[in-house]
Enzyme design. Structure first.
Site, PDB file in Angstrom:
ATOM      1  N   SER A 352     122.644  64.837 125.324  1.00  8.78           N
ATOM      2  CA  SER A 352     122.290  63.366 124.979  1.00  8.78           C
ATOM      3  C   SER A 352     123.568  62.890 124.780  1.00  8.78           C
ATOM      4  O   SER A 352     124.738  63.162 124.626  1.00  8.78           O
ATOM      5  CB  SER A 352     121.496  63.281 123.805  1.00  8.78           C
ATOM      6  OG  SER A 352     122.303  63.760 122.690  1.00  8.78           O
ATOM      7  N   TYR A 353     123.444  61.309 124.346  1.00  2.54           N
ATOM      8  CA  TYR A 353     124.743  60.630 124.168  1.00  2.54           C
ATOM      9  C   TYR A 353     125.717  61.088 123.044  1.00  2.54           C
ATOM     10  O   TYR A 353     124.882  61.295 121.967  1.00  2.54           O
ATOM     11  CB  TYR A 353     124.299  59.179 123.679  1.00  2.54           C
ATOM     12  CG  TYR A 353     125.424  58.233 123.985  1.00  2.54           C
ATOM     13  CD1 TYR A 353     125.878  57.907 125.105  1.00  2.54           C
ATOM     14  CD2 TYR A 353     125.732  57.689 122.835  1.00  2.54           C
ATOM     15  CE1 TYR A 353     126.947  56.706 125.140  1.00  2.54           C
ATOM     16  CE2 TYR A 353     126.894  56.499 122.636  1.00  2.54           C
ATOM     17  CZ  TYR A 353     127.493  56.226 123.682  1.00  2.54           C
ATOM     18  OH  TYR A 353     128.403  55.280 123.947  1.00  2.54           O
TER      19      TYR A 353
END
Length: 685
Positions: A352-353
């Site tokens: 994820s980010y």
DNA sequence: GCAAGGTC
């Protein structure tokens, strides 16, 4: 920055009203209205568009390769409007000095406190701004969807300003959302607020203050000290001088050591050592007297045995700074390298980010599919399966939430990565699985004994269940076997000695420590800290040795000492300075102070310091001549310098080392490795 | 060239 406030800001003019202000707007849409939404980054724009349109939107390219426009219909208050969702790429504008003051020789650095500044749109952002201007032409309402933090509000202000170049009176809405989840996003869309002009002004103040002070002090230093350092091109930035070191004076101490050795059949003997409850004595005679009593009555009596369950807590969900802190420690990479790799893994869809402050998972977060995905992995697949089969426990909740991204977690399975990519991916996965597991469990035994007048203690630990430790291999919890003592039991120690040692200075800072300290002192943000550290190294204020420890360069020391001598150490070094500015910025946000007021006050504070430095610049020069030593810096760079006041790295003392050691102490006190004549550098001709 | 804040 001056932008013309639209009608909805007019009642903000009396800033006293600010605190009672209800920022809600009544969203009135006529038929066929068009709304231009602007997010802070392309990812967010896409995400919000997906939510609002239920993934039914048209995508349009713009002049910038990253920025897209998403077009869809959306209904607010039973009125359907045509929405265009687009984004900027962080800040749209920046400021600099006008060409008359750009050249370093063009003016006295002190002039930079008062000179004009000009706002401009950087080359990279030209296309982004153009897209805004084009889109706003068709829009009736400008809806700001930048991050809900201070800089986000500022970026929103920049967007408004750019759009009002085309439509000076366009109505502005501001979305207030708590998470990138359908609920909060729809709620924000249905309940628009006004943009907070005060916060926008705070950001503009920060920007201007940073530029003025940064440039003024840096130019002053560089232009006037250049003649004294070897590399004349070296820029001597005023920031980052917090890498100061304490004066450390080594002290000799004495202590009593006790150990008991148990012989065991078919096994090596088991040695249990005890710690003196007084820890140590700095007075030899006192220690000797106590020791003599022990020696004359050496029989030890076990006065207490306590057993209890202890647990080692599993880690918190992973946020950016923690990734860097733990990563630099465990992965042997720099924070910057880790972030680059993480960004790549994110782009490829594996994690994820990676830039988030959030260390708590949303209640609706679906852990099981992600854990399931990892069951096929050769190394931790079995552990993941165990989590599914009942070992799962909801992750702990940290205290940070940036309301934009979840904690860093794996989003896709792979076992095909190699090198640093594999290291970072493995770390993210193991951390994630660790968070989803249970705390480690152990039995701790504390044994207290007395010999003559003195008390000693030892601790044993048996790890009962490793739980999360099985997969999260970066945590260390070592068991320690001790003999089985019973209360009332008596024995004669196998060792009873009086030892001497010297207190040693605190360990050198590791990158992990440094990130932690910067975080504590509010220097930089999770997005900029690794960058700042890189800068410190590049500017040679410090070197990294043994791939691990940071040591200040003689130049770094010289500058810190120099400012101390001018008497500005307390006020000029970064943390203090930062706090003062931060307080003022908060007051602007609260509507208590204005931008102009804070700029006036702060600039005048800085000007005073500046004047004092100019007045006593000789002390700075002296410090550089005294401490700056090219040859010593060269040794330090190679990791062979004299690590004044710190443990010698080459003796292999670990970073977990005790604060005391009996191996004898090395140098003491301040950076005098370079002390000597004033022959270094050359005076300015 | 200088600052710190975004983001890719």
């Amino acid at each position: 920055m001056q932008w013309l406030p639209g009608p909805e800001f007019q009642y903000l003019a009396g800033r006293e009203n600010k605190r009672n202000l209800d920022r809600s707007l009544k969203p009135v849409l006529d038929g066929n209205m068009r709304v231009l939404c602007v997010a802070e980054k392309p990812r967010a724009a896409k995400h919000i568009a997906e939510i609002l349109s239920q993934s039914s939107f048209r995508t349009q390219n713009t002049g910038n390769q990253y920025v897209k426009n998403y077009i869809f219909d959306y209904t607010v208050n039973q009125r359907t409007a045509s929405f265009v969702m687009t984004s900027v790429l962080g800040h749209l504008t920046d400021i600099d000095f006008p060409s008359t003051h750009k050249n370093w020789q063009s003016c006295d650095p002190g002039d930079l406190f008062r000179s004009e500044t000009v706002e401009y749109i950087s080359e990279d952002m030209k296309q982004v701004a153009m897209n805004l201007r084009e889109q706003v032409r068709f829009a009736d309402i400008l809806f700001i969807w930048t991050d809900c933090d201070r800089e986000g509000e500022g970026i929103g202000g920049e967007v408004v300003q750019e759009c009002r170049k085309v439509k000076p009176h366009i109505q502005v809405w501001r979305a207030h959302f708590s998470a990138m989840q359908p609920g909060p996003i729809h709620h924000a869309a249905q309940n628009p607020k006004t943009l907070d002009e005060c916060t926008v002004q705070a950001v503009m103040t920060r920007r201007e203050l940073d530029l003025r002070t940064g440039a003024a002090f840096t130019r002053l230093q560089t232009l006037n000290l250049r003649g004294y350092v070897r590399d004349e091109k070296m820029v001597i930035s005023y920031v980052d001088q917090y890498l100061r070191r304490e004066n450390f004076v080594s002290e000799e101490f004495w202590k009593i050591n006790v150990a008991y050795q148990e012989t065991r059949p078919n096994e090596p003997p088991l040695r249990t050592s005890f710690n003196w409850n007084r820890v140590r004595s700095f007075d030899r005679h006192t220690c000797l007297a106590l020791y003599n009593q022990c020696v004359s009555h050496p029989l030890a009596t076990v006065t207490n045995v306590t057993r209890k369950n202890v647990q080692k807590w599993k880690p918190l969900p992973l946020a950016t700074l923690e990734l860097q802190k733990t990563g630099t420690k465990s992965l042997r990479m720099t924070g910057e390298e880790i972030m680059t790799i993480a960004q790549g893994l994110y782009t490829e869809g594996y994690i994820s980010y990676p830039r988030t402050e959030t260390d708590q998972y949303d209640d609706t977060f679906e852990f099981m599919p992600l854990i399931q995905m990892q069951t096929q992995h050769p190394e931790w697949g079995q552990h993941a399966q165990g989590l599914i089969d009942g070992n799962f426990e909801t992750p702990r909740r940290g205290s940070n939430n940036d309301k934009a991204h979840p904690p860093i977690h794996p989003t896709a399975f792979t076992s095909a990565l190699t090198g640093n990519q594999k290291k970072v991916y493995d770390f993210v996965v193991r951390r994630f699985l660790g968070c989803c597991g249970k705390n480690a469990q152990g039995d701790e035994t504390v044994v207290t004994i007395s010999i003559a007048t003195e008390t000693f203690e030892t601790k044993g630990l048996v790890i009962k269940q490793k739980n999360y430790l099985e997969v999260y291999i970066y945590d260390w919890w070592s068991g320690r076997t001790i003999s089985d003592f019973a209360q009332g039991q008596q024995f004669t120690p196998s060792e009873l000695t009086m030892d001497t040692g010297k207190t040693t200075p605190p360990e050198l800072l590791t990158e992990s420590d440094l990130i932690g300290k910067m975080e504590q002192n509010g220097i930089g943000t999770d997005a900029t800290i690794s960058d700042l550290i890189k800068k410190v190294l590049m500017r040679q204020y410090a070197f990294k040795v043994s791939q691990k420890f940071f040591i200040p360069s003689t130049l770094g020391i010289a500058l810190v000492r120099g400012y101390e001598d001018v008497g500005l150490d307390e006020s000029l070094i970064k943390p203090k300075l930062h706090q003062m500015t931060e307080t003022d910025l908060k007051l602007i946000c609260q509507g208590v102070k204005t931008k102009d007021q804070v700029l006036r006050e702060s600039v005048s504070r800085y000007q005073q310091m500046f004047a004092q430095i100019v007045w006593e610049f000789g002390k700075l020069v002296q410090a550089v001549r005294r401490y700056y030593d090219v040859a010593e810096d060269e040794r330090r760079r190679r990791g062979h310098g004299r690590f004044v006041g710190h443990q010698d790295l080459n003796t292999g003392v670990g970073d977990d080392g005790d604060t005391t050691t009996t191996t004898g102490a090395r140098g003491r006190g301040r950076g005098r490795g370079s002390r000597g004549g004033g022959t270094r550098g050359r005076p300015r001709g």
